[in-house]
Design a protein around this motif. Structure first.
Motif, mmCIF file in Angstrom:
data_model
loop_
_atom_site.group_PDB
_atom_site.id
_atom_site.type_symbol
_atom_site.label_atom_id
_atom_site.label_comp_id
_atom_site.label_asym_id
_atom_site.label_seq_id
_atom_site.Cartn_x
_atom_site.Cartn_y
_atom_site.Cartn_z
ATOM 1 N N LYS A 121 0.958 -1.244 -0.066
ATOM 2 C CA LYS A 121 -0.070 -0.106 -0.025
ATOM 3 C C LYS A 121 0.919 1.252 0.018
ATOM 4 O O LYS A 121 0.591 2.353 -0.469
ATOM 5 C CB LYS A 121 -1.007 -0.228 1.237
ATOM 6 C CG LYS A 121 -0.377 -0.095 2.530
ATOM 7 C CD LYS A 121 -1.216 -0.133 3.658
ATOM 8 C CE LYS A 121 -0.512 -0.141 4.998
ATOM 9 N NZ LYS A 121 -1.408 -0.615 6.005
ATOM 10 N N ASN A 122 2.108 0.932 0.423
ATOM 11 C CA ASN A 122 3.048 2.402 0.419
ATOM 12 C C ASN A 122 3.972 2.348 -0.950
ATOM 13 O O ASN A 122 4.871 2.991 -0.958
ATOM 14 C CB ASN A 122 3.839 2.261 1.555
ATOM 15 C CG ASN A 122 3.231 2.239 2.881
ATOM 16 O OD1 ASN A 122 2.230 3.034 3.079
ATOM 17 N ND2 ASN A 122 3.794 1.781 3.868
ATOM 18 N N GLN A 123 3.174 1.566 -1.946
ATOM 19 C CA GLN A 123 3.952 1.443 -3.132
ATOM 20 C C GLN A 123 5.506 1.041 -3.215
ATOM 21 O O GLN A 123 6.208 1.416 -3.999
ATOM 22 C CB GLN A 123 4.013 2.773 -4.004
ATOM 23 C CG GLN A 123 2.617 3.437 -4.115
ATOM 24 C CD GLN A 123 1.789 2.498 -4.983
ATOM 25 O OE1 GLN A 123 1.979 2.068 -5.882
ATOM 26 N NE2 GLN A 123 0.605 2.343 -4.261
ATOM 27 N N VAL A 124 5.844 0.311 -2.253
ATOM 28 C CA VAL A 124 7.182 -0.237 -2.064
ATOM 29 C C VAL A 124 6.995 -1.914 -2.576
ATOM 30 O O VAL A 124 6.119 -2.664 -2.365
ATOM 31 C CB VAL A 124 7.629 -0.555 -0.601
ATOM 32 C CG1 VAL A 124 8.959 -1.287 -0.512
ATOM 33 C CG2 VAL A 124 7.630 0.940 -0.141
ATOM 34 N N ARG A 125 7.683 -2.378 -3.516
ATOM 35 C CA ARG A 125 7.934 -3.589 -4.302
ATOM 36 C C ARG A 125 8.527 -4.667 -3.139
ATOM 37 O O ARG A 125 9.293 -4.277 -2.482
ATOM 38 C CB ARG A 125 8.689 -3.493 -5.456
ATOM 39 C CG ARG A 125 9.010 -4.994 -6.013
ATOM 40 C CD ARG A 125 9.604 -4.942 -7.193
ATOM 41 N NE ARG A 125 8.744 -4.341 -8.208
ATOM 42 C CZ ARG A 125 8.972 -3.907 -9.642
ATOM 43 N NH1 ARG A 125 10.385 -4.062 -9.957
ATOM 44 N NH2 ARG A 125 8.347 -3.723 -10.408
ATOM 45 N N ARG A 126 7.882 -5.718 -2.980
ATOM 46 C CA ARG A 126 7.839 -6.608 -1.919
ATOM 47 C C ARG A 126 8.095 -8.043 -2.599
ATOM 48 O O ARG A 126 7.301 -8.429 -3.358
ATOM 49 C CB ARG A 126 7.084 -6.550 -0.965
ATOM 50 C CG ARG A 126 7.005 -5.335 -0.212
ATOM 51 C CD ARG A 126 6.972 -5.500 1.311
ATOM 52 N NE ARG A 126 6.769 -4.131 2.155
ATOM 53 C CZ ARG A 126 7.721 -3.696 3.017
ATOM 54 N NH1 ARG A 126 8.893 -4.361 3.138
ATOM 55 N NH2 ARG A 126 7.476 -2.543 3.446
ATOM 56 N N GLN A 127 8.863 -9.046 -1.778
ATOM 57 C CA GLN A 127 8.895 -10.371 -2.380
ATOM 58 C C GLN A 127 7.824 -11.211 -1.414
ATOM 59 O O GLN A 127 7.710 -10.736 -0.454
ATOM 60 C CB GLN A 127 10.177 -10.901 -2.440
ATOM 61 C CG GLN A 127 11.437 -10.059 -2.976
ATOM 62 C CD GLN A 127 12.117 -10.640 -4.165
ATOM 63 O OE1 GLN A 127 11.937 -12.002 -4.411
ATOM 64 N NE2 GLN A 127 12.536 -10.074 -5.102
ATOM 65 N N ALA A 128 7.343 -12.323 -2.037
ATOM 66 C CA ALA A 128 6.564 -13.008 -1.453
ATOM 67 C C ALA A 128 6.608 -14.477 -1.721
ATOM 68 O O ALA A 128 6.951 -14.923 -2.969
ATOM 69 C CB ALA A 128 5.002 -12.755 -1.657
ATOM 70 N N THR A 129 6.690 -15.589 -0.864
ATOM 71 C CA THR A 129 6.850 -16.878 -0.945
ATOM 72 C C THR A 129 5.597 -17.422 -0.589
ATOM 73 O O THR A 129 5.246 -17.167 0.416
ATOM 74 C CB THR A 129 7.975 -17.250 -0.189
ATOM 75 O OG1 THR A 129 9.156 -16.846 -0.523
ATOM 76 C CG2 THR A 129 8.109 -19.002 -0.473
ATOM 77 N N THR A 130 5.082 -18.424 -1.589
ATOM 78 C CA THR A 130 3.801 -18.734 -1.351
ATOM 79 C C THR A 130 3.871 -20.493 -1.609
ATOM 80 O O THR A 130 4.386 -20.773 -2.604
ATOM 81 C CB THR A 130 2.543 -18.160 -2.443
ATOM 82 O OG1 THR A 130 2.558 -16.674 -2.062
ATOM 83 C CG2 THR A 130 1.313 -18.589 -1.859
ATOM 84 N N ILE A 131 3.004 -21.169 -0.889
ATOM 85 C CA ILE A 131 2.927 -22.367 -1.511
ATOM 86 C C ILE A 131 1.460 -22.456 -1.865
ATOM 87 O O ILE A 131 0.415 -22.134 -1.429
ATOM 88 C CB ILE A 131 2.577 -23.226 -0.039
ATOM 89 C CG1 ILE A 131 4.066 -23.402 0.896
ATOM 90 C CG2 ILE A 131 2.243 -24.624 -0.156
ATOM 91 C CD1 ILE A 131 4.546 -22.355 1.140
ATOM 92 N N ILE A 132 1.507 -23.026 -3.256
ATOM 93 C CA ILE A 132 0.438 -23.257 -4.036
ATOM 94 C C ILE A 132 -0.224 -24.636 -3.744
ATOM 95 O O ILE A 132 0.557 -25.628 -4.056
ATOM 96 C CB ILE A 132 0.549 -23.140 -5.650
ATOM 97 C CG1 ILE A 132 1.460 -21.947 -5.822
ATOM 98 C CG2 ILE A 132 -0.717 -23.318 -6.457
ATOM 99 C CD1 ILE A 132 0.584 -20.725 -5.349
ATOM 100 N N ALA A 133 -1.433 -24.919 -3.068
ATOM 101 C CA ALA A 133 -1.768 -26.137 -2.743
ATOM 102 C C ALA A 133 -2.288 -27.024 -3.714
ATOM 103 O O ALA A 133 -2.977 -26.393 -4.335
ATOM 104 C CB ALA A 133 -2.774 -25.880 -1.392
ATOM 105 N N ASP A 134 -2.076 -28.327 -3.708
ATOM 106 C CA ASP A 134 -2.516 -29.254 -4.825
ATOM 107 C C ASP A 134 -3.520 -30.231 -3.714
ATOM 108 O O ASP A 134 -4.467 -30.802 -4.467
ATOM 109 C CB ASP A 134 -1.327 -30.105 -5.265
ATOM 110 C CG ASP A 134 -0.572 -29.296 -6.152
ATOM 111 O OD1 ASP A 134 -1.379 -28.273 -6.684
ATOM 112 O OD2 ASP A 134 0.565 -29.871 -6.447
#
Length: 147
Positions: A121-134
């Motif tokens: 929301k502050n226009q800062v680029r962030r990295q995200a790690t996500t588990i895509i569930a099967d």
């Protein structure tokens, strides 16, 4: 014969040779299994023009004893909790997760790791790690009784 068949399967699993011998595509594996407790009730989000996604977090704990030796019963016990973001895109599983996954439930999540970026929301680029569930396996008694 079994040895020959298993050898062929292994070769197909490890690499795929195309008609162009200079191009070799190797197979790889991206699999994750998490066994832990749900940190929040799931939310369903839908970005315009895309399919909805169910999102929730899972906490896993790592415990170890610190001290002089491994057999030292007087060593301090330490614990680290790691939070994982889980996204469910598969239509049937997405709806079941949204309906039955609840905060505090003990579950097993199987899927793959995905790395991405987003702008906060502050226009800062962030990295995200996500588990895509099967797949999700419900281990809490209260959840199993409702399904």
């Amino acid at each position: 014969m079994l040895r020959k068949a298993s050898s062929q399967v292994f070769r197909q699993f490890v690499r795929y040779n195309s008609a162009d011998s200079s191009l070799v595509l190797e197979r790889s594996i991206n699999r994750v299994q998490l066994l832990g407790r749900v940190g929040q009730d799931p939310v369903m989000r839908q970005v315009e023009g895309r399919n909805p996604v169910t999102i929730f977090s899972v906490a896993t704990n790592e415990t170890w004893r610190s001290g002089e030796g491994e057999n030292n019963p007087t060593g301090d016990i330490s614990q680290k909790t790691t939070w994982h973001r889980v996204s469910v895109f598969k239509p049937g599983l997405r709806d079941v997760a949204y309906q039955y996954v609840k905060k505090g439930s003990r579950i097993l999540v199987e899927g793959k790791l995905d790395y991405g970026e987003y702008v906060d929301k502050n226009q800062v680029r962030r990295q995200a790690t996500t588990i895509i569930a099967d797949n999700i396996i419900f281990l809490s008694d209260s959840v199993r009784d409702r399904t």
